[in-house]
Write an enzyme that holds these catalytic residues in place. Structure first.
Site, PDB file in Angstrom:
ATOM      1  CG  ASN A  11      -1.925   1.052   1.253  1.00  0.00           C
ATOM      2  OD1 ASN A  11      -1.913   1.951   0.390  1.00  0.00           O
ATOM      3  ND2 ASN A  11      -2.819   1.005   2.216  1.00  0.00           N
ATOM      4  NE  ARG A  92      -6.461   1.274  -0.159  1.00  0.00           N
ATOM      5  CZ  ARG A  92      -6.509   2.404   0.538  1.00  0.00           C
ATOM      6  NH1 ARG A  92      -5.436   2.879   1.121  1.00  0.00           N
ATOM      7  NH2 ARG A  92      -7.640   3.043   0.655  1.00  0.00           N
ATOM      8  CG  HIS A 181     -12.236   3.510   2.931  1.00  0.00           C
ATOM      9  ND1 HIS A 181     -12.814   4.526   3.680  1.00  0.00           N
ATOM     10  CD2 HIS A 181     -10.919   3.778   2.876  1.00  0.00           C
ATOM     11  CE1 HIS A 181     -11.878   5.359   4.068  1.00  0.00           C
ATOM     12  NE2 HIS A 181     -10.710   4.925   3.591  1.00  0.00           N
ATOM     13  N   GLY A 211     -11.335   5.489  10.182  1.00  0.00           N
ATOM     14  CA  GLY A 211      -9.892   5.536  10.389  1.00  0.00           C
ATOM     15  C   GLY A 211      -9.460   6.978  10.190  1.00  0.00           C
ATOM     16  NE  ARG A 242      -8.881  12.059   2.975  1.00  0.00           N
ATOM     17  CZ  ARG A 242      -9.008  10.757   2.745  1.00  0.00           C
ATOM     18  NH1 ARG A 242     -10.036  10.301   2.077  1.00  0.00           N
ATOM     19  NH2 ARG A 242      -8.110   9.908   3.188  1.00  0.00           N
ATOM     20  N   GLY A 333     -12.934   3.223  14.753  1.00  0.00           N
ATOM     21  CA  GLY A 333     -14.116   2.370  14.947  1.00  0.00           C
ATOM     22  C   GLY A 333     -13.824   1.137  15.784  1.00  0.00           C
ATOM     23  CD  GLU A 385      -8.450  -1.196   4.031  1.00  0.00           C
ATOM     24  OE1 GLU A 385      -8.708  -0.514   3.041  1.00  0.00           O
ATOM     25  OE2 GLU A 385      -7.991  -0.725   5.094  1.00  0.00           O
TER      26      GLU A 385
HETATM   27  P1  AMP Z   1      -6.482   3.910  10.427  1.00  0.00           P
HETATM   28  O1  AMP Z   1      -6.539   4.924   9.325  1.00  0.00           O
HETATM   29  O2  AMP Z   1      -7.533   2.843  10.304  1.00  0.00           O
HETATM   30  O3  AMP Z   1      -5.117   3.351  10.683  1.00  0.00           O
HETATM   31  O4  AMP Z   1      -6.882   4.702  11.775  1.00  0.00           O
HETATM   32  C1  AMP Z   1      -6.103   5.754  12.261  1.00  0.00           C
HETATM   33  C2  AMP Z   1      -6.872   6.464  13.386  1.00  0.00           C
HETATM   34  O5  AMP Z   1      -7.227   5.501  14.381  1.00  0.00           O
HETATM   35  C3  AMP Z   1      -6.060   7.541  14.061  1.00  0.00           C
HETATM   36  O6  AMP Z   1      -6.861   8.704  14.248  1.00  0.00           O
HETATM   37  C4  AMP Z   1      -5.732   6.916  15.407  1.00  0.00           C
HETATM   38  O7  AMP Z   1      -5.629   7.877  16.437  1.00  0.00           O
HETATM   39  C5  AMP Z   1      -6.925   6.036  15.648  1.00  0.00           C
HETATM   40  N1  AMP Z   1      -6.579   4.977  16.595  1.00  0.00           N
HETATM   41  C6  AMP Z   1      -5.687   3.977  16.393  1.00  0.00           C
HETATM   42  N2  AMP Z   1      -5.563   3.240  17.525  1.00  0.00           N
HETATM   43  C7  AMP Z   1      -6.381   3.797  18.436  1.00  0.00           C
HETATM   44  C8  AMP Z   1      -6.706   3.505  19.812  1.00  0.00           C
HETATM   45  N3  AMP Z   1      -6.136   2.481  20.449  1.00  0.00           N
HETATM   46  N4  AMP Z   1      -7.591   4.325  20.412  1.00  0.00           N
HETATM   47  C9  AMP Z   1      -8.170   5.346  19.754  1.00  0.00           C
HETATM   48  N5  AMP Z   1      -7.913   5.677  18.482  1.00  0.00           N
HETATM   49  C10 AMP Z   1      -7.028   4.910  17.828  1.00  0.00           C
END
Ligand code: AMP
Length: 398
Positions: A11, A92, A181, A211, A242, A333, A385
């Site tokens: 990725n 990806r 996504h 995310g 964004r 999430g 993914e």
């Molecule tokens: P992603 O793009 O799926 O990797 O998600 C990134 C986001 O998830 C960022 O804003 C991180 O702060 C949040 N995140 C990752 N781990 C945690 C956690 N343990 N608690 C709260 N937010 C998290």
């Protein structure tokens, strides 16, 4: 040579390259890591294999140099890629435009076609291509497959995919809602049905991929019928940097009143908006700490985020008519119980009751977080993914 096939999933971002070597059948991750700060003098590459972590710190001039460092780290620990049984590289690519909606084996024609799609995804497709070109040079004998982030939503109903703008202009420039996504929404909805021991065809689902980028989808009987992202991954929910939905009049107004040109507006809406624009912080963990500390900008940012999320849940419940599951996935999430609780608070009359104890319980496995008598089953289902891309790559080659 290993007798278990593996797929290297890549990725590629503008200054980073995430990779995972995965066994598509079992989902076992042989190794994974990231190349960071490509193009800077102090880059970093890591290779994580079980409990072992190997690292390189130093200059990484481009994506190809980063990838060859990854291969060096492999052989440095006595595991050259050939001995890993690698059968494919899965890439990806963010935008497949109107023509690509199946995993596609890489050849020169595909590379040219992805280049032609650059105007549709100027921030993403060119950097995704860097990963493909590097792999073709470094692993010329291993086939590469591209999995497009838009593919899953290709079959959105026409009235959902259509913007109410001049139809000739839209046709000429392929302007429609594509959705993104897709790999995650497809994987998570399928995994949810498996976990519930239900048929995918029998479930109406809302999937919330939260995310750094964020999107929602409504999936009726296994077919996506709505999604929050559009021509580009800018539409929809509030994201890390964004804006998500805004009045398109803001764009013209920024041009006329603030004198910004189109590239500057692109940067404002894609990189300086969302949570970061509202409170200076796009990482959700830090944002929550700021909210707990009473920071008013962070509190407003959080409230705007939750309000938008609830709006989409409401809209998608009406779109579906009957909702069986609401599923949270991706970094926020999967990990943030407060977001999940606030997004669905006070919806008992709609048949949604989140159980506070279940919601607060942490796990890396799929789990139900609603009460037993909640008409809508609310779940947390970790996305994967990479595994989805690995499996689709093998399928495309078989
Ligand atoms: P992603 O793009 O799926 O990797 O998600 C990134 C986001 O998830 C960022 O804003 C991180 O702060 C949040 N995140 C990752 N781990 C945690 C956690 N343990 N608690 C709260 N937010 C998290």
């Amino acid at each position: 040579m290993s007798d278990i096939d593996t797929v290297l999933v890549l990725n590629a971002g503008s200054s980073s390259l995430k990779y995972q070597l995965v066994q598509p059948d079992s989902g076992f991750v042989v190794a994974h890591g990231v190349v960071e700060r490509i193009g800077e003098s102090q880059g970093r590459v890591d290779l994580i294999r079980g409990d072992e972590v190997n690292e390189f710190v130093g200059e990484i001039v481009d994506h190809e140099a980063g990838l060859s460092k990854v291969f060096e780290l492999f052989s440095g620990v006595g595991h050259d890629l050939e001995s890993e049984g690698i059968t494919a590289v899965g890439h990806r690519v963010v935008h497949g435009g109107p023509q690509f909606y199946r995993p596609t084996v890489v050849d020169d024609a595909l590379i040219d076609a992805i280049k032609d799609l650059e105007t549709l995804a100027p921030l993403h497709n060119p950097v995704n291509l860097l990963g493909i070109e590097a792999t073709r040079r470094l692993l010329p004998d291993v086939p590469s497959v591209v999995v497009f982030d838009t593919a899953y939503f290709h079959g959105l109903p026409e009235h959902v995919a259509t913007y109410a703008i001049d139809r000739e202009l839209a046709r000429e420039h392929h302007i429609r809602r594509y959705g993104f996504h897709g790999t995650s929404h497809q994987y998570v909805s399928t995994r949810t049905a498996e976990f519930l021991d239900a048929d995918l065809e029998d479930l109406n689902q809302i999937v919330l991929h939260l995310g750094n980028g964020a999107s929602a989808s409504a999936i009726a009987g296994g077919r996506p019928v709505e999604t929050s992202m559009g021509l580009t991954p800018l539409e929809g929910l509030v994201m890390g940097t964004r804006s998500g939905d805004i009045d398109p009049g803001v764009v013209m107004y920024l041009r006329r009143a603030a004198g910004l040109d189109v590239d500057e507006i692109d940067v404002v809406l894609n990189r300086q908006s969302g949570l970061k624009g509202l409170c200076g912080e796009n990482d959700f963990r830090s944002l929550i700490e700021m909210v707990s500390g009473g920071d008013p900008d962070a509190t407003l940012a959080y409230n705007v985020y939750i309000h938008r999320l609830r709006k989409y849940v409401g809209a998608y419940m009406v779109t579906l008519g009957r909702t069986d599951t609401i599923v949270f996935t991706a970094g926020v999430g999967e990990n943030n119980a407060k977001v999940r609780a606030d997004a669905l608070a006070g919806l008992e009359n709609f048949g949604i009751v989140v159980d506070a104890v279940r919601n607060a319980t942490r796990s890396r496995e799929p789990r139900i977080i609603s009460t037993d008598d909640s008409a809508v089953t609310v779940l947390v289902v970790p996305t994967n993914e990479e595994l989805a891309i690995a499996r689709q790559s093998v399928e495309a080659l078989s």
